[in-house]
Design a protein around this motif. Structure first.
Motif, PDB file in Angstrom:
ATOM      1  N   ASN A 150     -24.943  14.980  20.443  1.00  0.00           N
ATOM      2  CA  ASN A 150     -24.091  13.804  20.277  1.00  0.00           C
ATOM      3  C   ASN A 150     -22.684  14.104  20.792  1.00  0.00           C
ATOM      4  O   ASN A 150     -21.939  14.845  20.166  1.00  0.00           O
TER       5      ASN A 150
ATOM      6  N   SER B 113     -16.968   4.116  18.519  1.00  0.00           N
ATOM      7  CA  SER B 113     -17.817   5.170  19.077  1.00  0.00           C
ATOM      8  C   SER B 113     -18.189   6.115  17.940  1.00  0.00           C
ATOM      9  O   SER B 113     -17.860   5.870  16.780  1.00  0.00           O
ATOM     10  N   ASN B 114     -18.840   7.217  18.268  1.00  0.00           N
ATOM     11  CA  ASN B 114     -19.253   8.153  17.217  1.00  0.00           C
ATOM     12  C   ASN B 114     -18.394   9.417  17.199  1.00  0.00           C
ATOM     13  O   ASN B 114     -18.798  10.467  16.711  1.00  0.00           O
ATOM     14  N   ILE B 115     -17.169   9.337  17.716  1.00  0.00           N
ATOM     15  CA  ILE B 115     -16.277  10.499  17.613  1.00  0.00           C
ATOM     16  C   ILE B 115     -14.879   9.992  17.284  1.00  0.00           C
ATOM     17  O   ILE B 115     -14.396   9.040  17.913  1.00  0.00           O
ATOM     18  N   SER B 116     -14.262  10.598  16.269  1.00  0.00           N
ATOM     19  CA  SER B 116     -12.956  10.112  15.805  1.00  0.00           C
ATOM     20  C   SER B 116     -11.836  10.648  16.675  1.00  0.00           C
ATOM     21  O   SER B 116     -11.928  11.754  17.212  1.00  0.00           O
TER      22      SER B 116
END
Ligand SMILES: *[C@@H]1O[C@H](CO)[C@@H](O)[C@H](O)[C@H]1NC(C)=O
Ligand SMILES: *[C@@H]1O[C@H](CO)[C@@H](O)[C@H](O)[C@H]1NC(C)=O
Ligand SMILES: *[C@@H]1O[C@H](CO)[C@@H](O)[C@H](O)[C@H]1NC(C)=O
Ligand SMILES: *[C@@H]1O[C@H](CO)[C@@H](O)[C@H](O)[C@H]1NC(C)=O
Ligand SMILES: *[C@@H]1O[C@H](CO)[C@@H](O)[C@H](O)[C@H]1NC(C)=O
Ligand SMILES: *[C@@H]1O[C@H](CO)[C@@H](O)[C@H](O)[C@H]1NC(C)=O
Length: 569
Positions: A44, A71-74
Motif C-alpha cells: 500500500n 487517499s490512504n496516506i496521511s
C-alpha cells in the motif's frame, strides 16, 4: 568484421540461442529460460500511481489526482489541504503525492495543492521535476520539486498560458520544456519563457486536424512527442505524424498514416518509444520509432455502452530519418490497450501493463494483460517478441511503470474510477507497488554482468558534449569469458510516465574505445558523450555498461547545458 557488425551478429545469435549461450562452465547452475520475476514491494503506497518520475537521488516522485477524496496516506504533522473548490472534500489531511525511496523501500508523503489530474511533466537540466497542467485549479499550474531529502512541491497556479489537460512535455536542446496540446488546445508553449514570442501560445493545426470529435473520442490526446536527431520534433497524434520545427512553427515533413488507420493515442491509448540511437558520431544518425497497441476508433464510444472491442495487436515501426519513410507493421503476441513501453538498458523494449479489450477511460476496459512482452528491435522481423512471466495484479487505466537504476521496472497504479473504491467493483483502486525484474537480472547471468567501478555513483559526473572519460568495469567471477567487442555503454533519460506514455524517454548507445584488460577481471576503456544536444538534451542520465545483453547497475551523470543554444532552442 567491425565491432558493430560483431555486436549485431551476436544480437542475432543470442536471440536464436537465447538460453544455451549462458550456461555456466562448471554446471553448478541449471540454466532455465529466463522470463523475468515479479516482486511486491509495498502492499500500500497510499495513493494511485497515476504519474511517476525517477529523479537522480533514486527517488520516484509519484502523483495521483487531488480530487479523488481521501487517499490512504496521511500528510505529516497534521498538515491539511484546504480547498473550497475541491469537488470531493474541502479539508483533506491525506497526501496525493509521495516520494518512493528505492534503496530503503520507504515512502514520504508530499504536499500538493493544485489538481494534477491527467497532467504532464519533464525533468529540467538541473534535475528538477517540472510538472504542468491538470484539471480545475491545476489546469494552468506549474509545479516543481527538487531532489533532496526534505524537498516538497512549489506551485505556481498560473505558470502556463492556457489550460492544459492531457498534454505532452518534452525537453529541448536549449534546456526549455515544450508543452504540446491538451484537451481543446490546438497549440503549444514553452517553459520557462525566454523569448518575447514565448509569452503566447503557438497554434498547431495538426492537433486540430487529428481530433476525432472534440469531447468524444478525440484519439489524439497525450500525443507522442520525440526530439528527432535533426533537432526537430517528431509528433504523432491519432494515427499519423509530422516532423515539426518548433522554432518557426513549420511542418517540415508529413509522414504517412499507420497502415490500417487505427488510432493509438488517448483514449485509444497505445504507446510509443524512440528506439536506441546508435553511431552518434556519424553525419547521418538514424532515428526510428516504435508504436504498439491502441484501440479501434469505435472502441471508446462502444465501451461507454458496455461493449468492449479487442485492442490492437500491432506495432508500427518507422525510420523517421529515411528519405521516404514508411511504417512496417508487426504483430504482438496479443492485443493491448493502455500498455506502457519502457526502453531497457540493453536496448530491448518492455511492453507492460494494460488490457486486451476496451479503451482508456473509467471502467472502459476489461481483461487485463498480466504478462509483459519483450521486444528485441535488432532481431529479425517476425521473431522479435517474447511473452514474459505475468504479474497477479491488473494494471488498468491510470497505471504506470518506470525503469530504476538497478535495471528493475517499478510498476504502480490502476484506478479506472473517479474516486477511491477498494471493494465491490471489477477493478478496484490499486495501491500495491511492484517491481518487475526483466530476464537480464536472472541469477544465471550474474557472471556475465559487468559492474561499473569507475566513475561511480558516489561522485556524479558532470560531463559536456563530446567529452571522453575513462570507464572501468569489472566482473565478479573469473570463470566468465569476457567478450570485449560485446561491451557497450548506454545512456538513458528517465522519463515522466503517465497514461501509458513515457515523456522524454530515450536511450543512446555511446561510442567506446577498445577495452584494455587491466587484470583481475577488470577492463578500462574510453567512453564519449554524444556530440550534440539534438541527440540528448542537457540533464541527468543513467549510464549502463552492457555485456552480451546483460546490463550493469547504472550510474548517474549530468550532461551540461550549452549556453549558445539558449534562448532559441
Ligand atoms: C488506510 O487503510 C487502512 C485499511 O483500510 C486503514 O486502517 C487506514 O486507516 C487507512 N489510512 C489512511 C491514512 O487513510
Ligand atoms: C514534523 O514536525 C517535527 C517537529 O516540528 C519536525 O522535526 C519534522 O521535520 C516535521 N516533519 C515533516 C515531514 O515536516
Ligand atoms: C524554418 O526554419 C528552417 C530551418 O532554420 C528553414 O529551413 C525554414 O525555411 C524556416 N521556415 C519558415 C517558414 O520560416
Ligand atoms: C506504406 O506501406 C504500406 C504497406 O505497409 C503501403 O500500403 C503504402 O502504400 C506505403 N506508403 C507509401 C507512401 O509508400
Ligand atoms: C555540474 O556543474 C554545474 C555548473 O558548474 C553545477 O551547477 C552542478 O551542480 C554540477 N553538477 C554535479 C552533479 O556536480
Ligand atoms: C582483485 O579483486 C579482488 C576483489 O575485488 C580484490 O579483493 C583483490 O585485492 C584484487 N587483486 C588485485 C591484485 O588487484
Amino acid at each position: 568484421m567491425s565491432s558493430l557488425q560483431l555486436k549485431l551478429l551476436f544480437l542475432l545469435l543470442s536471440s536464436v540461442f537465447h538460453v544455451l549461450l549462458f550456461a555456466t562452465s562448471n554446471g553448478a547452475q541449471v540454466p532455465h529460460e529466463a522470463k523475468g520475476q515479479w516482486q511486491l514491494l509495498q502492499a500500500n503506497i497510499g495513493i494511485v500511481a497515476m504519474h511517476m518520475q525517477l529523479l537522480h537521488n533514486d527517488r520516484v516522485i509519484i502523483l495521483d489526482r487531488t480530487d479523488f477524496g481521501f487517499s490512504n496516506i496521511s500528510l505529516p504533522n497534521g498538515t491539511c489541504r484546504h480547498d473550497p473548490g475541491d469537488t470531493a472534500v474541502k479539508i483533506d489531511c491525506t497526501a496525493h503525492s509521495v516520494e518512493y525511496d528505492i534503496a530503503t523501500n520507504t515512502l514520504r508523503p508530499l504536499f500538493i495543492q493544485t489538481n494534477t489530474w491527467c497532467s504532464s511533466g519533464s525533468v529540467d537540466p538541473y534535475g528538477r521535476l517540472v510538472q504542468t497542467g491538470g484539471n480545475g485549479d491545476g489546469s494552468r499550474a506549474v509545479r516543481t520539486i527538487d531532489p533532496c531529502p526534505a524537498c516538497n512541491w512549489n506551485e505556481d497556479p498560473n505558470g502556463l498560458l492556457v489550460k492544459r489537460w492531457y498534454s505532452t512535455n518534452h525537453m529541448l536542446p536549449g534546456g526549455r520544456h515544450i508543452i504540446v496540446g491538451g484537451r481543446g488546445q490546438f497549440n503549444f508553449e514553452f517553459f520557462p519563457k525566454r523569448n518575447p514570442a514565448d509569452f503566447r501560445p503557438h497554434f498547431m493545426p495538426f492537433l486540430k486536424d487529428t481530433t476525432d470529435n472534440l469531447r468524444q473520442e478525440e484519439n489524439n490526446l497525450y500525443p507522442f512527442v520525440f526530439l528527432n536527431v535533426d533537432g526537430n520534433l517528431f509528433i504523432f497524434a491519432n494515427n499519423r505524424a509530422i516532423l515539426f520545427n518548433y522554432r518557426n512553427n513549420t511542418v517540415v515533413k508529413t509522414y504517412p498514416a499507420i497502415p490500417g488507420g487505427d488510432p493509438r493515442c488517448y483514449p485509444s491509448t497505445g504507446s510509443a518509444v524512440l528506439l536506441p540511437l546508435n553511431n552518434l558520431e556519424s553525419e547521418t544518425v538514424e532515428a526510428e520509432v516504435l508504436i504498439c497497441g491502441g484501440a479501434t476508433s469505435e472502441a471508446f464510444i462502444l465501451a461507454g455502452q458496455g461493449t468492449f472491442l479487442n485492442a490492437l495487436n500491432t506495432c508500427a515501426r518507422m525510420k523517421l530519418t529515411d528519405q521516404n519513410p514508411n511504417w512496417s507493421l508487426e504483430t504482438m503476441p496479443g492485443g493491448r490497450v493502455m500498455n506502457d513501453l519502457i526502453t531497457l538498458p540493453n536496448g530491448d523494449v518492455l511492453i507492460i501493463n494494460g488490457a486486451s479489450e476496451g479503451s482508456a477511460g473509467y471502467d472502459y476496459a476489461v481483461n487485463p494483460v498480466f504478462a509483459p512482452f519483450l521486444y528485441k528491435p535488432n532481431d529479425p522481423a517476425g521473431n522479435r517478441f517474447e511473452e514474459l512471466n505475468p504479474s497477479k495484479i491488473a494494471r488498468m487505466y491510470h497505471s504506470t511503470a518506470v525503469l530504476a537504476r538497478d535495471g528493475r521496472v517499478l510498476v504502480g497504479g490502476s484506478n479506472p474510477r473517479s474516486n477511491y473504491v477498494f471493494k465491490g467493483v471489477l477493478f478496484p483502486t490499486e495501491l500495491r507497488f511492484e517491481s518487475f525484474s526483466p530476464p537480464y537480472l536472472d541469477p544465471q547471468f550474474s557472471d556475465l554482468r559487468p559492474a561499473i567501478v569507475s566513475p561511480n555513483n558516489l561522485s556524479p559526473r558532470n560531463l559536456t558534449y563530446t567529452e571522453s572519460f575513462k570507464m572501468v568495469i569489472s566482473f565478479k567471477d573469473g570463470r566468465v569469458v569476457v567478450a570485449p567487442d560485446l561491451v557497450s555503454v548506454t545512456m538513458y533519460a528517465p522519463p515522466f510516465n503517465t497514461h501509458s506514455f513515457s515523456m522524454n524517454q530515450r536511450l543512446l548507445v555511446l561510442s567506446n574505445g577498445e577495452l584494455r584488460n587491466t587484470g583481475n577481471m577488470s577492463y578500462e576503456f574510453d567512453v564519449t558523450m554524444p556530440p550534440s544536444p539534438f541527440l540528448a538534451p542537457p540533464g541527468f542520465y543513467i549510464l549502463f555498461a552492457v555485456h552480451q545483453g546483460i546490463p550493469s547497475e547504472g550510474i548517474w551523470i549530468q550532461l551540461q547545458e550549452i549556453k549558445k543554444y539558449q534562448p532559441n532552442y
